[in-house]
Motif scaffolding. Structure first.
Motif, PDB file in Angstrom:
ATOM      1  N   ARG A   1      -4.445   0.275  -6.162  1.00  9.13           N
ATOM      2  CA  ARG A   1      -4.161   1.645  -6.114  1.00  9.13           C
ATOM      3  C   ARG A   1      -2.489   1.958  -6.722  1.00  9.13           C
TER       4      ARG A   1
ATOM      5  N   THR B   1      -0.502   8.665  -3.648  1.00  7.46           N
ATOM      6  CA  THR B   1      -1.778   7.715  -3.944  1.00  7.46           C
ATOM      7  C   THR B   1      -3.022   7.800  -4.458  1.00  7.46           C
TER       8      THR B   1
ATOM      9  N   GLU C   1       0.649   4.427  -7.177  1.00  9.31           N
ATOM     10  CA  GLU C   1       1.348   5.158  -6.278  1.00  9.31           C
ATOM     11  C   GLU C   1       2.174   6.607  -7.390  1.00  9.31           C
TER      12      GLU C   1
ATOM     13  N   GLY D   1      -6.562   6.520  -5.443  1.00 12.64           N
ATOM     14  CA  GLY D   1      -7.378   5.527  -4.943  1.00 12.64           C
ATOM     15  C   GLY D   1      -7.699   4.136  -6.393  1.00 12.64           C
ATOM     16  N   ASP D   2      -8.519   2.986  -6.107  1.00 16.02           N
ATOM     17  CA  ASP D   2      -8.847   2.393  -6.861  1.00 16.02           C
ATOM     18  C   ASP D   2      -9.616   3.161  -7.225  1.00 16.02           C
TER      19      ASP D   2
ATOM     20  N   GLN E   1      -7.787  -0.884  -0.661  1.00 11.44           N
ATOM     21  CA  GLN E   1      -6.357  -0.317  -0.867  1.00 11.44           C
ATOM     22  C   GLN E   1      -5.053  -1.002  -0.967  1.00 11.44           C
TER      23      GLN E   1
END
Lengths: 112, 313
Positions: B294, B193, B296, B195-196, B291
């Motif tokens: 994102r 993942t 992935e 993240g932003d 969260q």
């Protein structure tokens, strides 16, 4: 030499040939020891007969005849002896030859 | 008769004598003595035998002496018994000479044969030795061959062990790399993942700080060329569905571009924008929304296959 001695002995035949009797008997015995009974029975038999005749001649005091017989007996015994030894040697030589032949065959097989 | 006379002078004496006697005989010869004649013939035959002369000279000489006596007695017309006596001795001594020669020849044969036999036996032993050496050599060769085979087998086993070890190390390494990427194993495979933090709000462009993350991912893909990836983009629920859909796809696409610029082939990377779908947290809070914004990265198995997403993540 022996012939010469016996020749002289033959000339002077006033005494019994005791020494020659002994010698001849010994030659015959030696021939027997060497196997003459097997390899030269006739010669050995001749020698024996002549030795016996020589003894009889000595008994009859016919020394000349005795010496002649002893000389014959001796040469017969000598022939018998050499025949026996010769025959045995020839047999041994033949056996040896055969053993060599067999060995050579074996060798040939092994070298193959 | 002539050839015998020519051959030897000594013999001439004996061969001439009867001739002389024969001549004298004209004036009254002694009676013919068959025993003496026979002894003389046999002696001559022995005398002409090279082997007897060589091997039994003494015996032959004695025969000759007896023959000479007999002859002399016969010449002087001595008593027949005396003539016969020496003729007999000459005859027997000739036979002794002949037999002696045979005996000596046999003895010589035995002596030569013994030497030959020893030589042949030596040859036989040598052949034996050679054969056992050959056998030993071939046994040695066999042993060496077997040793070599065993050693090769051992090396094979070692190679297999090493390769097993290598693949074990490799998977360990993979696990390590995956840990470095902070990927987590899921039923779809390893999922990483991003993240932003990689993106500014409402923007699809990667932040310069995100380069390290994509660097690591590119490195991973280079080391594991059999693995492909699927890049999935997600957003929070703020804004229109269409905008979020487009934004999520654009973000995934930008990650793909970053990887391609680092040498990863485009056919190994698929992208998909999910928009607001598959939130991982509540969109009611800022923390939850953060969260949900994102990207992935799903890493394929070693055959390059990625399972399809089923249901909410």
């Amino acid at each position: 030499m022996i012939v010469g001695v016996s020749f002289i002995a033959a000339c002077a035949s006033t005494n019994p040939p005791t020494q020659q009797l002994t010698e001849t008997r010994m030659v015959i015995e030696r021939a027997e020891q060497d196997g003459a009974q097997e390899y030269a029975p006739l010669e050995l038999r001749d020698a024996g007969i002549k030795l016996q005749q020589a003894r009889e001649a000595v008994d009859a005091e016919n020394y000349k005849k005795a010496i002649r017989l002893l000389e014959h007996a001796r040469v017969d015994a000598e022939l018998a002896q050499v025949k026996a030894v010769s025959a045995k040697s020839q047999e041994a030589a033949a056996e040896l030859k055969e053993s060599i032949r067999i060995l050579k065959e074996e060798l040939e097989r092994k070298n193959k | 008769m002539k050839s015998i006379m020519l051959r030897n002078n000594r013999l001439t004496m004996y061969t001439m004598l009867p001739l002389l006697i024969l001549m004298i005989g004209c004036a009254g010869p002694p009676a013919n003595n068959p025993l003496l004649n026979n002894a003389r013939d046999n002696y001559k035959a022995a005398y002409n035998d090279e082997k007897i002369v060589r091997l039994a000279p003494v015996e032959l000489k004695e025969a000759e002496e007896a023959l000479a006596k007999s002859t002399k007695l016969w010449e002087s017309k001595a008593d027949k018994t005396q003539v016969n006596h020496y003729a007999y001795l000459a005859e027997k001594k000739t036979m002794i000479a002949r037999e002696t020669a045979l005996m000596k020849a046999a003895e010589q044969e035995i002596s030569d044969g013994e030497t030959e036999r020893q030589q042949v036996m030596l040859d036989v032993r040598r052949a034996d030795a050679q054969r056992s050496e050959q056998r030993a050599n071939s046994a040695l060769e066999d042993a060496q061959r077997e040793r070599l085979a065993a050693s090769e087998a051992r090396e094979g086993a070692e190679t297999a062990r090493l390769s097993a070890e290598e693949s074990r190390l490799k998977s360990e390494e993979l696990a390590k790399k995956v840990r470095e990427l902070e990927a987590r194993p899921t039923d779809r495979g390893l999922v990483l993942t991003l993240g932003d933090v990689l993106f500014d709000f409402g923007q699809a462009t990667l932040k310069t700080g995100s380069m390290q993350s994509t660097d690591q991912l590119a490195k991973f893909l280079k080391e594991y060329p059999e693995r492909n990836i699927l890049i999935e983009g997600f957003t929070d629920s703020i804004g229109s569905e269409a905008f979020n859909q487009s934004l999520s796809a654009q973000r995934a696409e930008n990650v793909k571009n970053a990887l391609m610029s680092k040498g990863i082939q485009s056919d190994r990377i698929r992208t998909f924008g999910y928009g607001t779908q598959h939130p991982v947290a509540s969109n009611a809070t800022e923390e939850g929304r953060r969260q949900n914004r994102r990207v992935e990265v799903v890493i394929s198995d070693q055959d390059g296959v990625i399972k399809a997403r089923t249901g909410p993540n």
